[in-house]
Design an enzyme around this catalytic site. Structure first.
Site, PDB file in Angstrom:
ATOM      1  N   LEU A 144     -58.237  11.965  55.523  1.00 25.56           N
ATOM      2  CA  LEU A 144     -57.345  12.404  54.449  1.00 25.56           C
ATOM      3  C   LEU A 144     -55.892  12.261  54.890  1.00 25.56           C
ATOM      4  CD1 LEU A 144     -59.163  15.597  53.109  1.00 25.56           C
ATOM      5  CD2 LEU A 144     -59.654  13.162  52.730  1.00 25.56           C
ATOM      6  N   ARG A 176     -42.900  20.011  54.611  1.00 24.66           N
ATOM      7  CA  ARG A 176     -42.198  20.780  55.651  1.00 24.66           C
ATOM      8  C   ARG A 176     -41.680  19.923  56.806  1.00 24.66           C
ATOM      9  NH1 ARG A 176     -45.212  25.597  57.841  1.00 24.66           N
ATOM     10  NH2 ARG A 176     -47.179  24.609  57.241  1.00 24.66           N
ATOM     11  N   TYR A 199     -58.641  14.926  59.100  1.00 25.28           N
ATOM     12  CA  TYR A 199     -57.299  14.949  58.522  1.00 25.28           C
ATOM     13  C   TYR A 199     -56.409  13.995  59.325  1.00 25.28           C
ATOM     14  CZ  TYR A 199     -58.288  19.468  56.178  1.00 25.28           C
ATOM     15  OH  TYR A 199     -58.787  20.481  55.400  1.00 25.28           O
ATOM     16  N   GLY A 200     -55.616  13.233  58.625  1.00 19.50           N
ATOM     17  CA  GLY A 200     -54.682  12.316  59.297  1.00 19.50           C
ATOM     18  C   GLY A 200     -53.589  13.021  60.078  1.00 19.50           C
TER      19      GLY A 200
HETATM   20  C1  UD1 Z   1     -57.017  23.060  54.623  1.00 16.65           C
HETATM   21  C2  UD1 Z   1     -58.323  23.831  54.345  1.00 16.65           C
HETATM   22  C3  UD1 Z   1     -58.325  25.127  55.129  1.00 16.65           C
HETATM   23  C4  UD1 Z   1     -58.142  24.842  56.611  1.00 16.65           C
HETATM   24  C5  UD1 Z   1     -56.887  24.032  56.840  1.00 16.65           C
HETATM   25  C6  UD1 Z   1     -56.798  23.585  58.283  1.00 16.65           C
HETATM   26  C7  UD1 Z   1     -59.024  23.257  52.094  1.00 16.65           C
HETATM   27  C8  UD1 Z   1     -59.065  23.706  50.669  1.00 16.65           C
HETATM   28  N1  UD1 Z   1     -58.412  24.090  52.928  1.00 16.65           N
HETATM   29  O1  UD1 Z   1     -55.980  23.840  54.092  1.00 16.65           O
HETATM   30  O2  UD1 Z   1     -59.543  25.816  54.926  1.00 16.65           O
HETATM   31  O3  UD1 Z   1     -58.075  26.065  57.329  1.00 16.65           O
HETATM   32  O4  UD1 Z   1     -56.886  22.849  56.016  1.00 16.65           O
HETATM   33  O5  UD1 Z   1     -55.588  22.938  58.526  1.00 16.65           O
HETATM   34  O6  UD1 Z   1     -59.549  22.221  52.414  1.00 16.65           O
HETATM   35  N2  UD1 Z   1     -54.805  16.114  51.527  1.00 16.65           N
HETATM   36  C9  UD1 Z   1     -54.971  14.984  50.755  1.00 16.65           C
HETATM   37  N3  UD1 Z   1     -55.015  15.127  49.398  1.00 16.65           N
HETATM   38  C10 UD1 Z   1     -54.919  16.331  48.782  1.00 16.65           C
HETATM   39  C11 UD1 Z   1     -54.761  17.481  49.590  1.00 16.65           C
HETATM   40  C12 UD1 Z   1     -54.713  17.344  50.958  1.00 16.65           C
HETATM   41  O7  UD1 Z   1     -55.060  13.877  51.263  1.00 16.65           O
HETATM   42  O8  UD1 Z   1     -54.988  16.356  47.556  1.00 16.65           O
HETATM   43  C13 UD1 Z   1     -54.748  15.972  52.984  1.00 16.65           C
HETATM   44  C14 UD1 Z   1     -53.407  16.376  53.542  1.00 16.65           C
HETATM   45  O9  UD1 Z   1     -52.531  15.253  53.629  1.00 16.65           O
HETATM   46  C15 UD1 Z   1     -53.778  16.912  54.910  1.00 16.65           C
HETATM   47  C16 UD1 Z   1     -55.171  17.471  54.703  1.00 16.65           C
HETATM   48  O10 UD1 Z   1     -55.672  16.849  53.550  1.00 16.65           O
HETATM   49  O11 UD1 Z   1     -53.862  15.890  55.877  1.00 16.65           O
HETATM   50  C17 UD1 Z   1     -55.181  18.981  54.580  1.00 16.65           C
HETATM   51  O12 UD1 Z   1     -54.447  19.353  53.436  1.00 16.65           O
HETATM   52  P1  UD1 Z   1     -53.554  20.659  53.405  1.00 16.65           P
HETATM   53  O13 UD1 Z   1     -52.916  20.759  52.070  1.00 16.65           O
HETATM   54  O14 UD1 Z   1     -52.683  20.713  54.600  1.00 16.65           O
HETATM   55  O15 UD1 Z   1     -54.690  21.780  53.516  1.00 16.65           O
HETATM   56  P2  UD1 Z   1     -54.463  23.309  53.881  1.00 16.65           P
HETATM   57  O16 UD1 Z   1     -53.933  24.002  52.703  1.00 16.65           O
HETATM   58  O17 UD1 Z   1     -53.719  23.416  55.129  1.00 16.65           O
END
Ligand code: UD1
Ligand code: CA
Length: 449
Positions: free
Chosen positions: A8, A15, A103-104
């Site tokens: 992802l 931020r 996650y990327g």
């Molecule tokens: C997510 C998890 C959370 C976990 C945390 C760890 C979910 C709902 N929550 O929360 O349980 O503790 O990561 O860091 O999964 N991304 C996409 N497309 C989107 C949304 C996100 O590609 O539509 C990617 C982001 O670029 C990122 C990763 O997914 O690399 C995580 O997304 P982020 O929004 O940071 O998730 P958290 O709210 O931190």
């Protein structure tokens, strides 16, 4: 067992306060995305799908730059981690075997941890990677009962009691392709964030009668980069680990805390690396080579028995064969130095081939650039290039040839020839003394006046 990866990488990374998509920020001279892909690559995945959104074109290019077999899907709107995974369904829903979601922006997941998750799949339909957080903050909480994972509760949706839990979700999840994509299709967004949470697949799996389990890793592995401060922290962590690994592998580091590695640096056993050496991307140092202090290396290969520096710079395409000596204030770029070549001091070698055992005198410059094009300098075996020779490329110096110090060589020098290309010396006995006396007399007359 066949494994596919979904990485992802669509988020903006607000931020970071940056024009650059978050996953392209670098640690260890490589984009965060490459670190995530490197962890997954150790599993020899059949397919790697990278989900891009913000800065999609650049992110796609970086993904393909690391693995030309990577496949890219676009998530036009970032509607949540579950929605992001769903974008990979057209490519992977029918794939045999397992899918691991990474996650990327999370660079430190170890291959061993991913292997442990695959192994845990024997016991559970869905396996989540968790960690005990020193400060659970806003992480999703893992709600467990014995070994079973009941649910993942996002912080925003959690009760006070659930927020007390310190076992947190790293985001990494593993299931069969068939199960993962079937569940992801069922996700809703009725939650505090209005997002499609990937984390809800745990409850959906259980509702189908499948089980869910947790593999626990060290918190350090799950470090995600959200801010510049965390980027700097990740760099620090990477370097600490890389130094320890190099020492463990039998590399001598005189002052480990001052050496900086790249993600892909390769150093053989019994190599010696002095203080303040910086490795850019694409460096291989063979066994027993020595890199002395304050060198900067990038895109180069240093063979056994070679020694480099102090204060040398090897740029992309520098190929040093065995027992080559490169000394202080020497820069080498896109050049092949055959066995035993010596380039001791204050020299620029660019776009050149130098035959074995040739000696390049201090202050030599290959004048490779005419302002528009680059040209090559070819030097044969056992040639001797006098100090301060300017080699105006394209130019060839044959085997065993010699150039006089201070020569500007614009024509090819045949094997065995001596080339001199400088003004002949003129010596006038006593003239220096007479000239100085005259100048002193002029100065004295001016001071009197
Ligand atoms: C997510 C998890 C959370 C976990 C945390 C760890 C979910 C709902 N929550 O929360 O349980 O503790 O990561 O860091 O999964 N991304 C996409 N497309 C989107 C949304 C996100 O590609 O539509 C990617 C982001 O670029 C990122 C990763 O997914 O690399 C995580 O997304 P982020 O929004 O940071 O998730 P958290 O709210 O931190
Ligand atoms: Ca995050």
């Amino acid at each position: 067992m066949q494994v596919s990866l979904v990485i992802l990488a669509a988020g903006q990374g607000t931020r970071m306060n940056s024009d650059l998509p978050k996953v392209l920020h670098r640690i260890a001279a490589a984009p965060l995305l490459h670190h995530a892909m490197a962890a997954g690559r150790a599993l020899e995945p059949a397919r790697t799908v990278v989900v891009v959104g913000h800065g999609g074109e650049e992110v796609a290019k970086a993904a393909l730059g690391y693995d030309e077999r990577a496949e890219v899907v676009v998530q036009a709107e970032q509607l949540g981690t579950g929605h992001a995974v769903a974008q990979a369904a057209p490519l992977l829903a029918d794939a045999p075997g397992e899918v691991i979601v990474l996650y990327g922006d999370t660079p430190f997941i170890r291959p061993e941890t991913l292997q442990a998750m695959l192994a845990a799949r024997a016991e559970a339909g869905v396996v989540v990677l968790g960690f005990h957080a020193a400060d659970p903050g806003r992480y999703g909480r893992l709600i467990t009962e014995g070994d079973a994972l009941l649910a993942i509760r996002e912080y925003k949706d959690a009760s006070d009691e659930e927020r007390e839990i310190n076992l947190c979700n790293s985001g990494v999840i593993c299931a069969s392709a068939e199960v993962l994509f079937r569940l992801v299709e069922k996700l809703g967004n009725q939650n505090a964030a209005g997002e499609y949470y990937l984390t809800d697949v745990v409850e959906l799996a259980r509702a189908e009668g499948l089980s869910a389990g947790v593999v626990i890793c060290d918190e350090a592995e799950t470090l995600g980069v959200n801010t510049r401060a965390q980027l700097a922290e990740a760099e620090r962590e990477f370097q600490i680990n890389a130094r320890a690994a190099a020492l463990e592998d039998g590399v001598t580091l005189t002052a480990p805390e001052t050496v900086f590695f790249a993600l892909d640096t390769v150093i053989g056993r019994d190599a010696i690396i002095g203080p303040n050496v910086i490795f850019g991307p694409g460096v291989t140092i063979e066994s027993g080579a020595e890199i002395k202090g304050f060198c900067h290396l990038e895109g180069c290969h240093v063979s056994r028995g070679a020694d480099v520096g102090p204060f040398a710079r090897l740029r992309p395409g520098a190929e040093l064969a065995e027992d080559v000596h490169v000394g202080n204030f020497v820069e080498i770029k896109n050049a092949i130095l055959d066995e035993g070549v010596k380039v001791g001091h204050l020299t620029y070698i660019g776009d050149a081939d130098i035959g074995e055992h040739s000696n390049i005198g201090a202050g030599t410059v290959t004048c490779n650039y005419d302002g528009v094009m680059k040209h090559r300098t070819v030097i044969g075996k056992r040639a001797f290039i006098g100090s301060d020779t300017m080699l105006v490329a394209p130019v060839t110096v044959g085997d065993g040839a010699l150039t006089g110090s201070g020569s500007v060589i614009t024509e090819d020098v045949p094997a065995g020839a001596l080339a001199l290309a400088r003004a002949r010396q003129v010596t006038r006995p006593g003239l220096a003394t007479r000239l100085m006396d005259k100048l002193r007399a002029i100065k004295a007359a001016k001071q009197k006046a």
